[in-house]
Design a protein around this motif. Structure first.
Motif, PDB file in Angstrom:
ATOM      1  N   LEU A 108       0.837  -1.197   0.000  1.00 18.11           N
ATOM      2  CA  LEU A 108       0.000   0.000   0.000  1.00 18.11           C
ATOM      3  C   LEU A 108       0.875   1.251   0.000  1.00 18.11           C
ATOM      4  N   PHE A 109       0.511   2.233  -0.813  1.00 20.84           N
ATOM      5  CA  PHE A 109       1.302   3.453  -0.889  1.00 20.84           C
ATOM      6  C   PHE A 109       0.468   4.726  -0.852  1.00 20.84           C
ATOM      7  N   ALA A 110      -0.831   4.632  -1.167  1.00 13.03           N
ATOM      8  CA  ALA A 110      -1.689   5.821  -1.208  1.00 13.03           C
ATOM      9  C   ALA A 110      -2.834   5.647  -0.224  1.00 13.03           C
ATOM     10  N   ASN A 111      -2.860   6.503   0.789  1.00 10.04           N
ATOM     11  CA  ASN A 111      -3.905   6.458   1.804  1.00 10.04           C
ATOM     12  C   ASN A 111      -4.904   7.587   1.540  1.00 10.04           C
ATOM     13  N   LEU A 112      -6.141   7.214   1.232  1.00  9.21           N
ATOM     14  CA  LEU A 112      -7.211   8.186   0.970  1.00  9.21           C
ATOM     15  C   LEU A 112      -7.971   8.453   2.260  1.00  9.21           C
ATOM     16  N   ARG A 113      -8.070   9.735   2.623  1.00  7.19           N
ATOM     17  CA  ARG A 113      -8.834  10.124   3.797  1.00  7.19           C
ATOM     18  C   ARG A 113      -9.792  11.255   3.415  1.00  7.19           C
ATOM     19  N   PRO A 114     -10.987  10.924   2.969  1.00  2.78           N
ATOM     20  CA  PRO A 114     -11.944  11.969   2.602  1.00  2.78           C
ATOM     21  C   PRO A 114     -12.524  12.653   3.826  1.00  2.78           C
ATOM     22  N   VAL A 115     -12.744  13.942   3.723  1.00  4.39           N
ATOM     23  CA  VAL A 115     -13.396  14.726   4.768  1.00  4.39           C
ATOM     24  C   VAL A 115     -14.546  15.478   4.112  1.00  4.39           C
ATOM     25  N   ARG A 116     -15.755  15.091   4.464  1.00  2.82           N
ATOM     26  CA  ARG A 116     -16.952  15.732   3.919  1.00  2.82           C
ATOM     27  C   ARG A 116     -17.885  16.067   5.072  1.00  2.82           C
ATOM     28  N   THR A 117     -18.303  17.305   5.135  1.00  2.00           N
ATOM     29  CA  THR A 117     -19.135  17.722   6.263  1.00  2.00           C
ATOM     30  C   THR A 117     -20.599  17.374   6.019  1.00  2.00           C
ATOM     31  N   GLU A 118     -21.284  17.056   7.119  1.00  2.00           N
ATOM     32  CA  GLU A 118     -22.723  16.769   7.102  1.00  2.00           C
ATOM     33  C   GLU A 118     -23.438  17.940   7.755  1.00  2.00           C
ATOM     34  N   PHE A 127     -16.628  24.452  14.463  1.00  4.68           N
ATOM     35  CA  PHE A 127     -16.563  25.435  13.397  1.00  4.68           C
ATOM     36  C   PHE A 127     -17.933  26.066  13.155  1.00  4.68           C
ATOM     37  N   LYS A 128     -17.914  27.265  12.602  1.00  4.05           N
ATOM     38  CA  LYS A 128     -19.154  27.938  12.245  1.00  4.05           C
ATOM     39  C   LYS A 128     -19.777  27.266  11.023  1.00  4.05           C
ATOM     40  N   PRO A 129     -21.098  27.220  10.959  1.00  3.16           N
ATOM     41  CA  PRO A 129     -21.757  26.582   9.815  1.00  3.16           C
ATOM     42  C   PRO A 129     -21.312  27.150   8.473  1.00  3.16           C
ATOM     43  N   ARG A 130     -21.082  28.455   8.391  1.00  2.92           N
ATOM     44  CA  ARG A 130     -20.676  29.031   7.101  1.00  2.92           C
ATOM     45  C   ARG A 130     -19.273  28.559   6.697  1.00  2.92           C
ATOM     46  N   THR A 131     -18.450  28.188   7.667  1.00  8.45           N
ATOM     47  CA  THR A 131     -17.132  27.637   7.354  1.00  8.45           C
ATOM     48  C   THR A 131     -17.250  26.202   6.870  1.00  8.45           C
ATOM     49  N   LEU A 132     -18.195  25.463   7.422  1.00  6.66           N
ATOM     50  CA  LEU A 132     -18.345  24.042   7.103  1.00  6.66           C
ATOM     51  C   LEU A 132     -19.079  23.796   5.790  1.00  6.66           C
ATOM     52  N   CYS A 234      -0.906  24.817   6.193  1.00  6.11           N
ATOM     53  CA  CYS A 234      -2.064  23.990   5.846  1.00  6.11           C
ATOM     54  C   CYS A 234      -2.954  23.775   7.066  1.00  6.11           C
ATOM     55  N   GLY A 235      -2.328  23.542   8.222  1.00  6.50           N
ATOM     56  CA  GLY A 235      -3.109  23.393   9.436  1.00  6.50           C
ATOM     57  C   GLY A 235      -3.942  24.625   9.729  1.00  6.50           C
ATOM     58  N   LEU A 236      -3.346  25.798   9.525  1.00  5.27           N
ATOM     59  CA  LEU A 236      -4.076  27.049   9.731  1.00  5.27           C
ATOM     60  C   LEU A 236      -5.222  27.192   8.735  1.00  5.27           C
ATOM     61  N   MET A 237      -4.946  26.931   7.451  1.00  2.13           N
ATOM     62  CA  MET A 237      -5.964  27.144   6.425  1.00  2.13           C
ATOM     63  C   MET A 237      -7.095  26.120   6.507  1.00  2.13           C
ATOM     64  N   LEU A 238      -6.816  24.937   7.037  1.00  2.00           N
ATOM     65  CA  LEU A 238      -7.899  23.979   7.263  1.00  2.00           C
ATOM     66  C   LEU A 238      -8.894  24.524   8.281  1.00  2.00           C
ATOM     67  N   ASN A 239      -8.411  25.355   9.182  1.00  2.00           N
ATOM     68  CA  ASN A 239      -9.287  25.990  10.163  1.00  2.00           C
ATOM     69  C   ASN A 239      -9.978  27.228   9.611  1.00  2.00           C
ATOM     70  N   ARG A 240      -9.283  27.992   8.792  1.00  2.00           N
ATOM     71  CA  ARG A 240      -9.820  29.269   8.324  1.00  2.00           C
ATOM     72  C   ARG A 240     -10.673  29.153   7.067  1.00  2.00           C
ATOM     73  N   ASP A 241     -10.215  28.340   6.112  1.00  3.82           N
ATOM     74  CA  ASP A 241     -10.886  28.305   4.815  1.00  3.82           C
ATOM     75  C   ASP A 241     -10.809  26.900   4.215  1.00  3.82           C
ATOM     76  N   PRO A 242     -11.444  25.917   4.836  1.00  3.53           N
ATOM     77  CA  PRO A 242     -11.311  24.531   4.349  1.00  3.53           C
ATOM     78  C   PRO A 242     -11.897  24.308   2.967  1.00  3.53           C
ATOM     79  N   LYS A 243     -12.827  25.157   2.536  1.00  2.00           N
ATOM     80  CA  LYS A 243     -13.447  24.953   1.217  1.00  2.00           C
ATOM     81  C   LYS A 243     -12.467  25.195   0.070  1.00  2.00           C
ATOM     82  N   ARG A 244     -11.322  25.830   0.357  1.00  2.00           N
ATOM     83  CA  ARG A 244     -10.346  26.072  -0.689  1.00  2.00           C
ATOM     84  C   ARG A 244      -9.669  24.782  -1.157  1.00  2.00           C
ATOM     85  N   PHE A 245      -9.763  23.722  -0.340  1.00  2.00           N
ATOM     86  CA  PHE A 245      -9.037  22.491  -0.630  1.00  2.00           C
ATOM     87  C   PHE A 245      -9.899  21.500  -1.408  1.00  2.00           C
ATOM     88  N   ASP A 246      -9.260  20.808  -2.327  1.00  2.00           N
ATOM     89  CA  ASP A 246      -9.887  19.722  -3.078  1.00  2.00           C
ATOM     90  C   ASP A 246      -9.141  18.426  -2.756  1.00  2.00           C
TER      91      ASP A 246
END
Length: 370
Positions: A108-118, A127-132, A234-246
């Motif tokens: 195994l070499f590629a570990n997929l960890r999806p993060v999708r908010t409900e 987090f605030k709803p508008r951030t999520l 990246c740790g900071l931006m995951l808190n501030r603007d997670p929607k920027r990431f794909d």
């Protein structure tokens, strides 16, 4: 990105493991068997013992029958491992049966960890709803190298008797290319944005990582937007603007830490699935291991209160990547969403005063939507 199903039945090996692993895996297996029957999937499911209880009973973390099953399997549905509950276990047995050893054995070499908010869990997250709103990202964590595998490693004593812990962070070019090519191809099938995360400013392996990813982007993936980002940023931006990431591509250590930290957006580690993949075999299949991101949680083991949703969502990844049935994967994910929308909560995602379902009852809630 979904591989084509091969003609022979898919062999799935179920290893419940330690702590809450067997409890959540039992619910995931109920869902898998349901989808196998519903879609008439050519699948052979085999259960084998693994873990600390197995060692105490047999003297081995992975008995011979389990080792043989690992060698012939296509996909492992895994529960959890408790590497701390191993007092008295010989070092060679710990190494032979460790999760790191299992990953290496499967290639195994590629570990997929999806993060999708409900949206139903907005109030559970800090987090605030508008951030999520609209967060849908996936980590691609390189799984075969870095500090977890680098040598030398260990604890030694110097001439004065003081102990020193040693770990080596090392990557070669081929490991980086393999993981990056996978991540670029995944991003190409999503929103077309890849963020490569490293510590190129202070680590030579990080500098090489950035150079190799940049070159691969230039040569093969110019249609994908590439951003480089330092791990702390990246740790900071995951808190501030997670929607920027794909798609977030990073190494073994940073992928482990950052993806766990991202669980706050989902409301709990009990909501995050993962899948680890090999390179394709001659028949087109990748060997794989699917497991919830959470650990063994020994403090609640055996109490029937653990959240099985991460394990159930790991089944969705199995259906997508190993069984090659996207419709079945989406149906499982939709059933989890529907159960949450209807108010189903386990203890880790329940607000104060809300009733909490046990592990089996949460499995029932998902199956009811299937």
């Amino acid at each position: 990105m979904t591989p084509s199903a091969a003609t022979r039945p898919l062999h799935v090996l179920v290893l419940g493991g330690d702590g809450i692993g067997p409890e959540v895996t039992a619910q995931a297996l109920r869902v898998l068997r349901h989808m196998q029957a519903k879609y008439a999937l050519p699948m052979q499911i085999e259960e084998q013992p693994y873990g600390n209880a197995t060692w105490r009973a047999t003297g081995s973390l992975m008995p011979a029958a389990t080792h043989a099953a690992v060698d012939r399997t296509d996909a492992v549905l895994f529960g959890a491992v408790d590497s701390l509950d191993r007092a008295g276990m010989p070092a060679e047995e710990r190494a032979r049966g460790s999760l790191l050893s299992l990953r290496r054995r499967l290639g195994l070499f590629a570990n997929l960890r999806p993060v999708r908010t409900e949206r139903a869990l907005d109030e559970v997250s800090p987090f605030k709803p508008r951030t999520l709103a609209g967060v849908d990202l996936v980590f691609v964590r390189e799984l075969s190298g870095g500090v977890y595998y680098g040598e030398p490693r260990g604890i030694e004593r110097d001439a004065d008797g003081r102990r020193r812990g040693i770990n080596t962070h090392i990557y070669d070019e081929d490991q980086i290319i393999r993981a990056a090519r996978f991540a670029f191809a995944l991003a190409r099938g999503r929103r077309g944005v890849l963020t490569s995360v490293d510590k190129a400013n202070v680590m030579e392996a990080g500098a090489l990582w950035r150079q190799v990813v940049t070159a691969l982007h230039h040569d093969e993936f110019r249609d994908v937007k590439l951003d480089h980002m330092l791990a702390d940023t990246c740790g900071l931006m995951l808190n501030r603007d997670p929607k920027r990431f794909d798609v977030i591509l990073t190494d073994n250590l940073f992928g482990d830490v950052l993806s766990d930290a991202a669980a706050g957006m989902a409301g709990s580690l009990g909501m995050l699935p993962s899948g680890s993949l090999s390179v394709p075999k001659p028949d087109g299949r990748r060997r794989a291991l699917y497991e919830p991101v959470h650990g063994s949680a020994p403090d609640i083991a055996g109490k029937g209160v653990a959240n099985p949703l991460a394990a159930i969502l790991s089944v969705a990844l199995l259906l997508r990547w190993s069984a090659g049935v996207e419709a079945a994967a989406r149906e499982v994910e939709a059933a989890v969403t529907a159960a949450l929308d209807a108010g189903a909560r386990s203890a880790d995602i329940a607000l104060a005063g809300e009733p909490a379902l046990g592990t089996e009852a949460m499995g029932d809630a998902v199956l009811a939507r299937l």
